[in-house]
Design a protein around this motif. Structure first.
Motif, PDB file in Angstrom:
ATOM      1  N   GLU A  29       0.856  -1.184   0.000  1.00  0.00           N
ATOM      2  CA  GLU A  29       0.000   0.000   0.000  1.00  0.00           C
ATOM      3  C   GLU A  29       0.892   1.234   0.000  1.00  0.00           C
ATOM      4  N   GLY A  30       0.345   2.324  -0.510  1.00  0.00           N
ATOM      5  CA  GLY A  30       1.091   3.567  -0.480  1.00  0.00           C
ATOM      6  C   GLY A  30       2.322   3.502  -1.363  1.00  0.00           C
ATOM      7  N   SER A  31       3.407   4.149  -0.902  1.00  0.00           N
ATOM      8  CA  SER A  31       4.595   4.298  -1.734  1.00  0.00           C
ATOM      9  C   SER A  31       5.643   3.219  -1.499  1.00  0.00           C
ATOM     10  N   THR A  32       5.526   2.407  -0.442  1.00  0.00           N
ATOM     11  CA  THR A  32       6.562   1.428  -0.124  1.00  0.00           C
ATOM     12  C   THR A  32       6.776   0.443  -1.268  1.00  0.00           C
ATOM     13  N   ALA A  33       5.691  -0.155  -1.756  1.00  0.00           N
ATOM     14  CA  ALA A  33       5.812  -1.116  -2.844  1.00  0.00           C
ATOM     15  C   ALA A  33       6.338  -0.448  -4.107  1.00  0.00           C
ATOM     16  N   LEU A  34       5.948   0.786  -4.352  1.00  0.00           N
ATOM     17  CA  LEU A  34       6.442   1.497  -5.530  1.00  0.00           C
ATOM     18  C   LEU A  34       7.933   1.788  -5.405  1.00  0.00           C
ATOM     19  N   GLN A  35       8.388   2.088  -4.188  1.00  0.00           N
ATOM     20  CA  GLN A  35       9.816   2.311  -3.970  1.00  0.00           C
ATOM     21  C   GLN A  35      10.600   1.016  -4.191  1.00  0.00           C
ATOM     22  N   GLU A  36      10.041  -0.108  -3.744  1.00  0.00           N
ATOM     23  CA  GLU A  36      10.688  -1.393  -3.969  1.00  0.00           C
ATOM     24  C   GLU A  36      10.806  -1.679  -5.465  1.00  0.00           C
ATOM     25  N   LEU A  37       9.719  -1.450  -6.173  1.00  0.00           N
ATOM     26  CA  LEU A  37       9.723  -1.688  -7.613  1.00  0.00           C
ATOM     27  C   LEU A  37      10.714  -0.776  -8.317  1.00  0.00           C
ATOM     28  N   ALA A  38      10.799   0.470  -7.875  1.00  0.00           N
ATOM     29  CA  ALA A  38      11.736   1.415  -8.472  1.00  0.00           C
ATOM     30  C   ALA A  38      13.178   0.954  -8.259  1.00  0.00           C
ATOM     31  N   PHE A  39      13.451   0.380  -7.085  1.00  0.00           N
ATOM     32  CA  PHE A  39      14.817  -0.102  -6.831  1.00  0.00           C
ATOM     33  C   PHE A  39      15.129  -1.305  -7.704  1.00  0.00           C
ATOM     34  N   VAL A  40      14.183  -2.250  -7.813  1.00  0.00           N
ATOM     35  CA  VAL A  40      14.393  -3.413  -8.680  1.00  0.00           C
ATOM     36  C   VAL A  40      14.614  -2.954 -10.116  1.00  0.00           C
ATOM     37  N   GLN A  41      13.874  -1.925 -10.540  1.00  0.00           N
ATOM     38  CA  GLN A  41      14.062  -1.369 -11.874  1.00  0.00           C
ATOM     39  C   GLN A  41      15.475  -0.821 -12.043  1.00  0.00           C
ATOM     40  N   MET A  42      15.987  -0.156 -11.014  1.00  0.00           N
ATOM     41  CA  MET A  42      17.349   0.376 -11.078  1.00  0.00           C
ATOM     42  C   MET A  42      18.368  -0.755 -11.209  1.00  0.00           C
ATOM     43  N   VAL A  87      14.507 -10.969 -18.360  1.00  0.00           N
ATOM     44  CA  VAL A  87      13.599 -10.356 -17.391  1.00  0.00           C
ATOM     45  C   VAL A  87      13.042  -9.089 -18.026  1.00  0.00           C
ATOM     46  N   GLY A  88      11.743  -9.093 -18.315  1.00  0.00           N
ATOM     47  CA  GLY A  88      11.105  -7.935 -18.917  1.00  0.00           C
ATOM     48  C   GLY A  88      10.544  -6.982 -17.879  1.00  0.00           C
ATOM     49  N   GLU A  89      10.062  -5.851 -18.348  1.00  0.00           N
ATOM     50  CA  GLU A  89       9.510  -4.836 -17.443  1.00  0.00           C
ATOM     51  C   GLU A  89       8.366  -5.400 -16.597  1.00  0.00           C
ATOM     52  N   ALA A  90       7.507  -6.190 -17.217  1.00  0.00           N
ATOM     53  CA  ALA A  90       6.360  -6.728 -16.488  1.00  0.00           C
ATOM     54  C   ALA A  90       6.766  -7.769 -15.447  1.00  0.00           C
ATOM     55  N   ASP A  91       7.978  -8.331 -15.592  1.00  0.00           N
ATOM     56  CA  ASP A  91       8.446  -9.366 -14.656  1.00  0.00           C
ATOM     57  C   ASP A  91       9.003  -8.787 -13.366  1.00  0.00           C
ATOM     58  N   LEU A  92       9.351  -7.522 -13.357  1.00  0.00           N
ATOM     59  CA  LEU A  92      10.042  -6.940 -12.211  1.00  0.00           C
ATOM     60  C   LEU A  92       9.203  -6.965 -10.939  1.00  0.00           C
ATOM     61  N   GLN A  93       7.885  -6.987 -11.082  1.00  0.00           N
ATOM     62  CA  GLN A  93       7.015  -7.001  -9.910  1.00  0.00           C
ATOM     63  C   GLN A  93       7.091  -8.323  -9.143  1.00  0.00           C
ATOM     64  N   GLN A  94       7.724  -9.340  -9.733  1.00  0.00           N
ATOM     65  CA  GLN A  94       7.861 -10.622  -9.050  1.00  0.00           C
ATOM     66  C   GLN A  94       9.012 -10.626  -8.044  1.00  0.00           C
ATOM     67  N   PHE A  95       9.848  -9.590  -8.083  1.00  0.00           N
ATOM     68  CA  PHE A  95      11.006  -9.513  -7.191  1.00  0.00           C
ATOM     69  C   PHE A  95      10.676  -8.647  -5.971  1.00  0.00           C
ATOM     70  N   ASP A  96      11.250  -8.999  -4.836  1.00  0.00           N
ATOM     71  CA  ASP A  96      11.095  -8.207  -3.615  1.00  0.00           C
ATOM     72  C   ASP A  96      12.411  -7.517  -3.273  1.00  0.00           C
ATOM     73  N   ALA A  97      12.358  -6.273  -2.852  1.00  0.00           N
ATOM     74  CA  ALA A  97      13.533  -5.530  -2.408  1.00  0.00           C
ATOM     75  C   ALA A  97      13.335  -5.127  -0.954  1.00  0.00           C
ATOM     76  N   ASP A  98      14.266  -5.491  -0.094  1.00  0.00           N
ATOM     77  CA  ASP A  98      14.167  -5.181   1.338  1.00  0.00           C
ATOM     78  C   ASP A  98      14.816  -3.824   1.605  1.00  0.00           C
TER      79      ASP A  98
END
Length: 296
Positions: free
Chosen positions: A41-54, A164-175
């Motif tokens: 919820e909120g920005s936490t998951a989006l921040q995780e996704l942004a890091f995996v994208q990086m 690993v495509g753009e749509a696949d990145l949501q399968q990864f978790d970043a702590d």
């Protein structure tokens, strides 16, 4: 380099591939993971996704990597270092060539492609060329060329996928809550777990840990460390790579460490991605050779 040294080198690389491989049955039977963004919820998951994208964006644009190398393998009481070269062409081949010290003549070649494994012993004019289903030792542990390629190229990987495509990145978790300069990025797929330790500031993958739980052989693990990052185009590539593997495949514990130190990294494409073998060389049955190596 004598024949036993070449065999130890071959089995070391075979073990690392087996440790990081994945069976199609495992991939096919895994339960699809709920995307990280959907779970948060909120920005936490989006921040995780942004890091995996990086982290994902750190991969090189180039298609070719060519370099001189120093190759070291430690297995049991053996500690062997020889010069060599690395040739990698994305989605086509990972090739390691081993040379005689000082003389510079090629003594052995190990080549992995999406379709086959090639091992050439030039000292004794013998070779193995087989698809992965012919190598029982590797087949029983599972093997995926694209997983191996991602490890050499310092990238994220997704079992069963070529990339690993753009749509696949949501399968990864970043702590992101973990203290310190490292952010763990993780993925679980069937009987396999993956952990990438990435630099918190720039997303460089500093190490990868892969564990595979086999019903027949128990747990196999592979730890791959990266260092000495060198500029290749506008990105950085790890010129030093060290991987340690442990497995019970073959009926007994196997462990070893391989270190590759690359020098003069280039991106030229004036080389063939497929090796040819002289008709004077004797073709060796893959299964018999690997069984013999594992009993040494």
């Amino acid at each position: 380099m004598n024949k036993s040294i070449l065999k130890i080198t071959v089995v070391g690389l075979a073990l690392l591939v087996a440790s990081c491989g994945t069976k199609k049955a495992v991939v096919g039977s895994s339960v699809p993971k709920t995307p990280a963004v959907a779970r948060g919820e909120g920005s936490t998951a989006l921040q995780e996704l942004a890091f995996v994208q990086m982290v994902s964006d750190r991969q090189l644009y180039q298609k070719n990597i060519v370099a001189d190398m120093s190759f070291n393998i430690r297995a049991g009481s053996k500690n062997i270092t020889v010069p060599g070269s690395v040739h990698m062409r994305k989605d086509e081949v990972v090739r390691l060539q081993l040379f005689i010290p000082l003389l510079g003549s090629e003594v052995g070649r190990l080549e992995f492609t999406p379709d086959y494994v090639l091992v050439v012993d030039r000292m004794h004019k013998e070779y193995i060329k087989a698809d992965y289903t012919q190598l029982d030792f590797l087949k029983e542990n599972g093997l995926n060329f694209y997983s191996l390629q991602a490890l050499f190229w310092n990238q994220l990987l997704l079992p069963g996928n070529q990339k690993v495509g753009e749509a696949d990145l949501q399968q990864f978790d970043a702590d992101l809550a973990k203290q310190g300069p490292i952010v763990p990025v993780s993925l679980k797929n069937g009987k396999m777990t993956f952990l990438w330790n990435a630099d918190k500031n720039d997303g460089r993958i500093l190490s990868t840990v892969v564990e595979y739980l086999s019903t027949a052989h128990g747990k196999s693990s592979l730890t791959w460390k990266y260092s000495n990052f060198q500029p290749v185009g506008v990105k950085l590539f790890p010129a030093s790579q060290e991987f340690t593997f442990t497995t019970n495949a073959g009926g007994k514990p196997q462990t070893g460490k391989v270190t590759i130190d690359m020098d003069a990294i280039r991106t030229n494409d004036d080389w063939d991605s497929q090796s040819s073998v002289s008709p004077k060389y004797k073709r060796v049955e893959a299964k018999d050779v690997f069984d013999k190596i594992l009993k040494m």
